[in-house]
Design an enzyme around this catalytic site. Structure first.
Site, short mmCIF file in Angstrom:
data_model
loop_
_atom_site.label_atom_id
_atom_site.label_comp_id
_atom_site.label_asym_id
_atom_site.label_seq_id
_atom_site.Cartn_x
_atom_site.Cartn_y
_atom_site.Cartn_z
N SER A 103 0.86 -1.18 0.00
CA SER A 103 0.00 0.00 0.00
C SER A 103 0.90 1.23 0.00
CB SER A 103 -0.90 -0.01 1.24
OG SER A 103 -1.58 -1.24 1.33
N LYS A 178 -6.80 2.08 -2.64
CA LYS A 178 -6.43 1.33 -1.44
C LYS A 178 -6.32 2.26 -0.22
CE LYS A 178 -4.84 -1.63 1.46
NZ LYS A 178 -5.71 -2.60 2.11
N LYS A 247 -0.28 4.92 8.24
CA LYS A 247 0.40 5.35 7.01
C LYS A 247 -0.61 5.48 5.86
CE LYS A 247 1.64 1.93 4.83
NZ LYS A 247 1.43 0.93 3.80
P1 NAD Z 1 5.46 -6.77 7.20
O1 NAD Z 1 6.17 -5.74 8.00
O2 NAD Z 1 5.00 -8.01 7.85
O3 NAD Z 1 6.38 -7.20 5.95
C1 NAD Z 1 7.21 -6.31 5.25
C2 NAD Z 1 8.49 -7.05 4.88
O4 NAD Z 1 9.33 -6.16 4.14
C3 NAD Z 1 9.29 -7.50 6.12
O5 NAD Z 1 9.57 -8.88 6.05
C4 NAD Z 1 10.56 -6.66 6.05
O6 NAD Z 1 11.70 -7.32 6.56
C5 NAD Z 1 10.68 -6.39 4.56
N1 NAD Z 1 11.49 -5.23 4.24
C6 NAD Z 1 11.45 -4.00 4.83
N2 NAD Z 1 12.36 -3.19 4.28
C7 NAD Z 1 13.01 -3.92 3.33
C8 NAD Z 1 14.06 -3.64 2.41
N3 NAD Z 1 14.63 -2.43 2.34
N4 NAD Z 1 14.47 -4.62 1.57
C9 NAD Z 1 13.90 -5.85 1.63
N5 NAD Z 1 12.89 -6.19 2.48
C10 NAD Z 1 12.45 -5.22 3.31
O7 NAD Z 1 4.26 -5.99 6.49
P2 NAD Z 1 2.94 -6.63 5.84
O8 NAD Z 1 1.86 -6.63 6.87
O9 NAD Z 1 3.29 -7.84 5.09
O10 NAD Z 1 2.55 -5.44 4.83
C11 NAD Z 1 3.24 -5.24 3.59
C12 NAD Z 1 2.45 -4.22 2.77
O11 NAD Z 1 1.13 -4.73 2.54
C13 NAD Z 1 2.26 -2.87 3.47
O12 NAD Z 1 2.27 -1.84 2.50
C14 NAD Z 1 0.88 -2.98 4.11
O13 NAD Z 1 0.29 -1.70 4.31
C15 NAD Z 1 0.16 -3.81 3.04
N6 NAD Z 1 -0.98 -4.61 3.51
C16 NAD Z 1 -0.91 -5.34 4.68
C17 NAD Z 1 -2.01 -6.09 5.07
C18 NAD Z 1 -1.99 -6.92 6.34
O14 NAD Z 1 -3.08 -7.38 6.75
N7 NAD Z 1 -0.87 -7.15 6.98
C19 NAD Z 1 -3.18 -6.09 4.29
C20 NAD Z 1 -3.20 -5.38 3.11
C21 NAD Z 1 -2.10 -4.63 2.73
#
Ligand code: NAD
Length: 313
Positions: A103, A178, A247
């Site tokens: 997102s 979104k 965010k």
């Molecule tokens: P999360 O924090 O669990 O996963 C993010 C991953 O990115 C982590 O494993 C982290 O180590 C990795 N990361 C961070 N910086 C990095 C870099 N520079 N290089 C490589 N890897 C890196 O987050 P999430 O909950 O999986 O969410 C991911 C995205 O999806 C976000 O934008 C969030 O808003 C969106 N989202 C999440 C959900 C949910 O229910 N969790 C639902 C819809 C959308």
């Protein structure tokens, strides 16, 4: 039009967190060959033994021979770090597709899409709704921004991840929808929590109240899913962080401001969620907004009681 991203295609995947991991599991299950990278070793380790998954030692290596690279990263700042400074775009083959499924901020997405187009890479934004459970089940709603040809090309792959894959408009449109969706979701959750707290103090049974609202006009994802599944049982483990929600709300507010749309209620909702983010642990689940609400209401109650006592003195 270039060929669609069908099973058997090699795809890079960066960001193997709460959402990325089950998405990779679905893709490999469907026959895609996934080259994954995450800055957290434990996130990579969780997938290391999976058939069809190859851990890569750098961001750039995920693009080796890949027709597409998928990003599931926290926000636009990280996406830009990975794509530009991390060397992903420079490593991608002209004609391939860069899919941002996190997102992100639609305006930053458009800037990156222009950079991608300059080197012959198609940028598609394809954020999702449906949470970790939707990612596991492959029932996400996917909101796609990009040209119609690009949409047609990524549709087979996105259909493995979501049951509704919807074209929203040009690049950035998916990210805008979104963010606006999450502004609504967060505002619903907060006002639902206020209403549920009023009901509780009025002596009503929360489960009964939810049951009634869920066949009435006040229902929402908060009454149908978040309250019954994560708040009433007291688990607060939806898998979506409170800071990520905030965010998205801020992104939506910025979008509204940029086009001079009315946003008074949205602004107040962002203020309240910001207060909660400051008070709660950085890793708090977004459903913990209810705990914050109860706690801050108790503090306000105690303060007004002590004020009324001291004014009697
Ligand atoms: P999360 O924090 O669990 O996963 C993010 C991953 O990115 C982590 O494993 C982290 O180590 C990795 N990361 C961070 N910086 C990095 C870099 N520079 N290089 C490589 N890897 C890196 O987050 P999430 O909950 O999986 O969410 C991911 C995205 O999806 C976000 O934008 C969030 O808003 C969106 N989202 C999440 C959900 C949910 O229910 N969790 C639902 C819809 C959308």
């Amino acid at each position: 039009m270039t060929d669609g991203l069908v099973p058997g295609t090699t795809a890079g995947f960066i960001g193997l967190g709460r959402m990325g991991r089950p998405m990779v599991e679905r893709l490999t299950e469907a026959g895609y060959l996934v080259q994954g990278y995450d800055s957290s070793e434990s996130a990579v380790d969780a997938l290391r033994q999976r058939g069809g998954f190859s851990p890569m030692e750098s961001i750039a290596r995920t693009a080796d021979g890949a027709a597409a690279v998928i990003l599931m990263l926290p926000d636009s700042g990280v996406v830009t770090d990975v794509v530009v400074d991390g060397g992903l775009l420079a490593a991608m083959t002209p004609g391939s597709v860069l899919l941002d499924m996190g997102s992100s901020d639609p305006r930053q997405t458009r800037t990156l899409a222009t950079k991608a187009a300059d080197v012959g890479v198609t940028f598609i934004d394809a954020p999702v709704s449906g949470g970790v459970s939707g990612a596991v089940a492959g029932t996400l709603t996917v909101m796609v921004g990009g040209e119609p040809d690009g949409f047609a090309r990524v549709q087979p792959l996105l259909s493995v991840l979501g049951s509704r894959v919807l074209h929203c408009g040009p690049v950035g449109a998916g990210h805008a929808v979104k963010a606006l969706n999450n502004l609504l979701s967060a505002t619903h959750l907060l006002v639902t929590s206020e209403a549920m707290e009023a009901a509780r103090r009025f002596g009503l049974d929360p489960a009964t109240v939810l049951d009634i609202i869920n066949t009435s006009s006040g229902r929402s994802g908060s009454t149908e899913n978040k309250w019954p599944n994560y708040i009433l049982p007291g688990t607060y483990d939806s898998g979506f962080g409170l800071r990520l929600m905030l965010k998205d709300m801020r992104t939506a507010l910025d979008v509204a401001r940029s086009v001079e749309a009315p946003h008074e209620l949205s602004r107040r909702a962002v203020e309240l969620w910001s207060d909660a983010a400051e008070a709660l642990d950085p890793g708090a689940d977004h459903t913990e907004i209810v705990r914050w609400l109860r706690h801050s209401a108790q503090l306000a109650g105690a303060e007004s009681a002590s004020n009324s006592t001291s004014s009697k003195d």
